[in-house]
Design an enzyme around this catalytic site. Sequence first.
Site, short mmCIF file in Angstrom:
data_model
loop_
_atom_site.label_atom_id
_atom_site.label_comp_id
_atom_site.label_asym_id
_atom_site.label_seq_id
_atom_site.Cartn_x
_atom_site.Cartn_y
_atom_site.Cartn_z
CG ASP A 1 -0.57 -0.39 2.51
OD1 ASP A 1 0.91 -0.41 2.62
OD2 ASP A 1 -1.01 -0.98 3.30
CG ASP B 1 -8.51 -1.35 11.88
OD1 ASP B 1 -7.60 -2.14 11.52
OD2 ASP B 1 -8.66 -0.41 11.25
CG HIS C 1 -5.55 -2.40 8.87
ND1 HIS C 1 -5.83 -1.04 9.18
CD2 HIS C 1 -4.35 -2.62 8.97
CE1 HIS C 1 -4.61 -0.57 9.31
NE2 HIS C 1 -3.71 -1.79 9.45
CD GLU D 1 -8.60 0.78 7.74
OE1 GLU D 1 -8.49 -0.27 8.65
OE2 GLU D 1 -7.93 2.11 8.01
P1 PGA Z 1 2.18 -1.42 12.61
O1 PGA Z 1 1.05 -1.58 11.49
O2 PGA Z 1 3.06 -2.59 12.24
O3 PGA Z 1 2.69 -0.17 12.38
O4 PGA Z 1 1.57 -2.00 14.06
C1 PGA Z 1 0.45 -2.66 10.98
C2 PGA Z 1 -0.67 -2.45 9.92
O5 PGA Z 1 -1.22 -1.44 10.12
O6 PGA Z 1 -0.69 -3.17 9.35
#
Ligand code: PGA
Length: 256
Positions: free
Chosen positions: A63, A132, A134, A139
Amino acid sequence: MEIIIQPTAEAATNVAARLIANLLRAKPDAVLGLATGSTPQLLYRELIALKLDWRKVRTFNLDEYIGLPPEHAHSYHTFMWENLFRHVNIAKQNIHIPDGLAKDIPQFCAKYERQIRAAGGIDLQVLGIGTDGHIGFNEPTSSLASRTRIKTLTAQTRKDNARFFGSEAKVPHHVITMGIGTIMEARQNLLLAFGAGKAHAIAQAVEGPVTALNPASILQMHPVAKACLDAGAASLLLRSDYYRWVYDNKPDWQQF
Ligand code: PGA
């Protein structure tokens, strides 16, 4: 899903790094799907230290934020160059990261999907998980069949990622992300999660129902999905004793 619980993030990362190193040694032109965020930083550090040969490796990132130029301090382009690419001998033309400045985003996304297919598909996709649930920036309520497209970040994700930007107001609202259908086509998915802050999302993803409310739960439907967790991220799993036993007692023929 294979659940690998290690005492620390370092130990869990070590398992993931070995898996990727084995793949790159067996298939020097492997196609890797890569992730950004805090979670894979340790992994990239370990992969760099292993001094693998990246000359023929092809990569596709999950992404990118819409509106951030590649050179922006908080773009995922910058993240990948700083944390991995500039430290290994990867060829620039083999690196693919969604273009946050694409003029025609649907057209760009369709091309990204074609490029993944033309590369022969993703051999191994590295994933983090949002608080959450994702994966990528898919999302909650994302279509479980979705392809690369625009998504709007939830307030929770923007809050979680504010630490990179200095303030929540600076976190873009929109992103380009590989879809869940795209991720599900990878031959192997490797999910990493560390810390108690991820425990709820992991418990839902691993032991909850398959639901678009926790997009990572779709990995239950993937034939080769592994989750490398530290004790904190695993702390709400009901069957952790079983997962630990399975991993600690793997017969030789089952080692990866
Ligand atoms: P993080 O993010 O590794 O910064 O906790 C994980 C994600 O949002 O997929």
